[in-house]
Design an enzyme around this catalytic site. Structure first.
Site, PDB file in Angstrom:
ATOM      1  N   LYS A  31     -48.537  10.211 -53.691  1.00 64.96           N
ATOM      2  CA  LYS A  31     -48.916  11.368 -52.843  1.00 64.96           C
ATOM      3  C   LYS A  31     -49.364  12.526 -53.366  1.00 64.96           C
ATOM      4  O   LYS A  31     -50.582  13.001 -52.911  1.00 64.96           O
ATOM      5  CB  LYS A  31     -47.595  11.942 -52.196  1.00 64.96           C
ATOM      6  CG  LYS A  31     -47.811  12.749 -51.028  1.00 64.96           C
ATOM      7  CD  LYS A  31     -46.574  13.111 -50.388  1.00 64.96           C
ATOM      8  CE  LYS A  31     -46.571  14.332 -49.303  1.00 64.96           C
ATOM      9  NZ  LYS A  31     -47.442  13.717 -48.180  1.00 64.96           N
ATOM     10  N   GLU A 488     -41.036  25.240 -29.062  1.00 67.88           N
ATOM     11  CA  GLU A 488     -40.261  24.373 -30.158  1.00 67.88           C
ATOM     12  C   GLU A 488     -40.811  24.798 -31.685  1.00 67.88           C
ATOM     13  O   GLU A 488     -40.814  24.188 -32.398  1.00 67.88           O
ATOM     14  CB  GLU A 488     -41.059  22.958 -30.255  1.00 67.88           C
ATOM     15  CG  GLU A 488     -40.602  22.302 -28.591  1.00 67.88           C
ATOM     16  CD  GLU A 488     -41.078  20.932 -28.508  1.00 67.88           C
ATOM     17  OE1 GLU A 488     -41.574  20.214 -29.512  1.00 67.88           O
ATOM     18  OE2 GLU A 488     -41.420  20.422 -27.294  1.00 67.88           O
ATOM     19  N   HIS A 698     -56.066  16.094 -30.515  1.00 67.72           N
ATOM     20  CA  HIS A 698     -56.193  15.637 -31.875  1.00 67.72           C
ATOM     21  C   HIS A 698     -57.377  16.518 -32.494  1.00 67.72           C
ATOM     22  O   HIS A 698     -57.536  16.154 -33.911  1.00 67.72           O
ATOM     23  CB  HIS A 698     -56.429  14.246 -32.000  1.00 67.72           C
ATOM     24  CG  HIS A 698     -55.108  13.733 -31.613  1.00 67.72           C
ATOM     25  ND1 HIS A 698     -55.058  13.161 -30.156  1.00 67.72           N
ATOM     26  CD2 HIS A 698     -53.911  13.278 -31.972  1.00 67.72           C
ATOM     27  CE1 HIS A 698     -54.116  12.564 -29.740  1.00 67.72           C
ATOM     28  NE2 HIS A 698     -53.293  12.485 -31.166  1.00 67.72           N
TER      29      HIS A 698
END
Ligand code: GLN
Ligand code: ZN
Length: 760
Positions: A31, A488, A698
């Site tokens: 990664k 949130e 998106h």
């Protein structure tokens, strides 16, 4: 070698194999290397060196564990499906032609300003995402074996003979989509020819065995597809290289005759997911075929019950002889974390029941040999887990046993509830709302990280959250939204946030699993009965609602989504765990209602992805999944409005179950498909209210009011005005504030214009 029919119980070590190893590395080194490379901070050479050193480490680890057959070509810099396309020269034309450079490889995998990447979707029923092949007439099928041979030779230099892994041609073809309606099956002869060339290259390298993955064989196949399998494999099995035809995730079932007569030298089956197929497969195998028995779960993190696995292996040995049996994990270990060593924070008892990739290979080795100490230790751990009082909560069991018809049904039918809700909420026609999250800015993430690491105190963090919520509420009022949310900001992840409050969940430190590319997820572990000791969302929702006179929507993650995105215990049925989560959420719903929250949304984006691979199993799943949702949501008064939200996929084929959720309002992703799914809703006569997403979240693009008006008009063709809500496709957490405000302003403008038209 003579097939040994002489010894029914095996006395010598059986052969062992692995089908694939996690590639990220123990410390997720891949990664870091990938992201460093993409950011221009690492050279191509540095990236490739990291990749090579990870492969070396992983091979050596597998060898040290006692695995005889170690895979190569299971490594990937991004995705094994994309690698397979490069191998057989089937990358989409729109990215150019000729040899695939690293630059082009990543261009296909990742969106850039210049170009949209290939589409991504879930690999069977896992949470791994692959890049979807794009089939068209112009594909070259010029094979490129650089990676395949590179890995083979790298391993040979380490004195390791590996078994290369290929994705089988039929699975590769069937996983893709024909571009503009192109019939991908017409490519089969060319694709087969490419595979023949690849096998020839491997034969020239004196490769003995190849693992050829055909998980499509565990799905429902048409006769036409089965014929195609026969045609393709009649050619491939002419190669001197022996093929281990590899299936996993479910039963071969009605494809068994086709499968065993394809003429491959070996067959791998998953007897963890589908133990029932062992006997049938043993009876059907050809006289020389080898069976690879996938008896160690490659998809979940629990220890294997050696008693079960050993008896499966013994059954195979008895029928085939030891020489024809291989012991293996059920599927590639890509789907489990690397190793348990660093999980020092877990309770030692729980840890003793867990196995990650490295430990799973130790299990495979122990099962194949007569490792008595390992067997005794396994028996002890299995007994300990079965008897543990940490996994069973009598109160939860009693609550589950006490469920009655009334816990699965709202008190009144939708029509009656709608009247009560209209009266209580007083919303306009085409009410506007959002899906829950607002931008998770760098500041939000910074505070949360500081709080989690203990660098920021509770008081300070709470004050920050209150400020963020207050700003968010004020902004929504200013924009003119009808139903507000708190934003949130306190949630890192829509599942983990809830899991952290619930009994029965544990969290690993390094239990990372690749989701796609360099992205990894760390699913919570559900090890015991689930219970909610205290409210989870009440505080922030209540605070937000105290700041406004408009309706505040409470936001919860649904039971199936929590289940799907966790590692789930395997000692009770999944359905039971789902219902336990559902009961815990039911208490939360009730607390919100009591606190005056009149609208509660229970998100179930993962409902569809829990579907079994075989159609015949769908209804049983959908039945308990729908019931789980209804347990959560049915305890409220008529006037309390239940919302749900779904996204990421097409829902047409499960619409009756979506209707059976009986949510008052459902919001769904639909802007990108231009409201296509509404046709299905109309055909089905969907009775309740729907918020078809009017803009795609998106991308940072701000859609105009005009565009959204058009989409609303499409929706109003199909739905009654009283049924329609106006909202974006999904949550806004990945967006910036600037574009969010602009888009929501346009959305509210579109709604009020259409509203005015309807009322004139
Ligand atoms: N309420 C969640 C959000 O807005 C829903 C996320 C999802 O559907 N995946 O982020
Ligand atoms: Zn969504």
């Amino acid at each position: 070698m003579v097939a040994g029919k002489t010894s029914p119980t095996f006395t010598k070590k059986l052969s062992t194999a692995n089908l694939g190893f996690p590639r990220m590395g123990r410390e997720r080194e891949l990664k870091a290397a990938l992201e460093g490379f993409w950011a221009g901070k690492r050279t191509e050479q540095e990236l490739l060196e990291t990749a090579a050193s990870l492969r070396k480490r992983h091979w050596e680890l597998q060898r040290a564990t006692g695995i005889d057959t170690i895979p190569s070509n299971d490594f990937s810099l991004y995705d094994q499906v994309l690698d397979a396309l490069v191998l057989v020269g089937a990358t989409p034309e729109r990215f150019g032609s000729g040899k695939v450079t690293l630059e082009r490889y990543f261009a296909m995998a990742r969106n850039s300003r210049e170009q949209t990447a290939m589409e991504m979707t879930k690999w069977f029923d896992t949470n791994y995402h692959y890049l979807v092949p794009e089939w068209s007439a112009g594909i070259s099928f010029e094979i490129d074996t650089t990676k395949l041979l590179g890995e083979l030779r790298q391993a040979r230099a380490l004195n390791l003979e590996t078994r290369p892994v290929l994705i089988g041609p039929m699975t590769l073809l069937l996983l893709g989509k024909g571009v503009d309606g192109f019939d991908s099956m017409s490519l089969l002869p060319k694709l087969t020819a490419a595979y023949i060339k690849v096998l020839q290259v491997l034969a020239d390298e004196d490769v003995d065995w190849v693992q050829i993955d055909e998980p499509m064989l565990v799905t429902d196949l048409s006769d036409k597809v089965r014929d195609a399998y026969r045609t393709v494999y009649a050619e491939l099995t002419k190669s001197p290289v022996r093929l281990m035809l590899t299936t996993y995730f479910d039963t071969i079932g009605d494809n068994l005759q086709t499968t065993v007569t394809l003429g491959t030298a070996g067959l791998h089956i998953d007897v963890v997911r589908a133990p029932q197929q062992l006997a049938a497969t043993l009876a059907a195998l050809g006289p020389d075929q080898v069976l690879s028995v996938g008896c160690v779960e490659g998809r979940n993190i629990w220890l294997t019950d050696f008693a079960i696995a050993s008896s499966q292996i013994a059954q195979a040995v008895e029928q085939l002889g030891a020489e024809r049996v291989v012991v293996a994990p059920s599927c590639s270990l890509l789907h489990v974390p690397h190793d348990l060593h660093s999980e020092t924070a877990l309770s030692p008892r729980l840890r003793s029941w867990l196995r990650f990739a490295e430990e799973k290979l130790q299990e495979v080795a122990a099962l194949a040999s007569h490792d008595q100490p390992a067997r005794s230790a396994n028996a002890a751990a299995i007994t300990d887990r079965a008897a543990a009082d940490t996994t069973t909560n009598p109160r939860v069991r009693a609550a589950l046993a006490a469920l009655e018809e009334k816990h699965f049904r709202r008190a009144s039918a939708y029509a009656q509830r709608a009247v009560a809700q209209r009266e209580k909420l007083g919303l306009p026609l085409l009410p506007t709302t959002t899906i829950g999250s607002f931008p998770q800015t760098a500041e939000v993430r910074k505070h949360r990280a500081a709080f989690r690491r203990g660098r920021e105190g509770t008081a300070e963090y709470d004050a920050f959250l209150e400020k963020a919520i207050a700003e968010c509420v004020r902004e929504q009022e200013r924009i003119g939204l009808d139903v507000l949310v708190h934003g949130e900001f306190e949630r890192n992840d829509m599942v983990e946030y809830f899991a952290e409050f619930l009994d029965g969940f544990a969290f690993t430190e390094n239990g990372w699993v690749q989701s796609y590319g360099s992205r990894c997820v760390k699913p919570p572990v559900i090890y015991g009965d689930v219970q909610r000791p205290e409210p989870m969302t009440l505080r922030w929702t209540h605070y937000a609602s105290s700041l406004t006179s408009r309706p505040m929507k409470g936001m919860l993650t649904g039971p199936i989504t929590v289940l799907q995105w966790s590692f789930v215990r395997n000692d009770i049925p999944r359905s039971q765990t789902a219902w336990q989560i559902a009961l815990a959420l039911r208490d939360e719903v009730s607390d919100l209602e009591t606190a005056g929250i009149g609208i509660i949304q229970v998100d179930e984006p993962a409902l569809r992805e829990g579907l079994p691979l075989r159609h015949a199993d769908w209804q049983a799943y959908l039945d308990w999944a729908v019931k789980a949702f209804r347990i959560t949501t049915s305890g409220v008064a008529d006037a309390t409005q239940i919302h749900t939200h779904m996204c990421y996929c097409e829902f047409e084929d499960v619409l009756p179950s979506i209707a059976a959720l009986d949510a008052d309002v459902i919001s769904m992703e639909s802007a990108r498909s231009r409201m296509e799914l509404l046709d299905a809703f109309r055909a089905h006569g969907y009775p309740n209210e729907i918020g078809p997403g009017v803009y795609d979240i998106h991308s940072p693009r701000v859609p105009s009011a005009e565009e959204m008006r058009e989409l609303l008009a499409l929706a109003l063709h199909v739905l009654k005005p009283e049924q329609v809500w106006v909202n974006p496709d999904c949550g806004l957490k990945t967006r910036g504030w600037h574009e969010t405000v602009a888009a929501l302003e346009n959305m509210c403008k579109a709604a009020s214009e259409v509203r005015a038209q309807l009322q004139s």
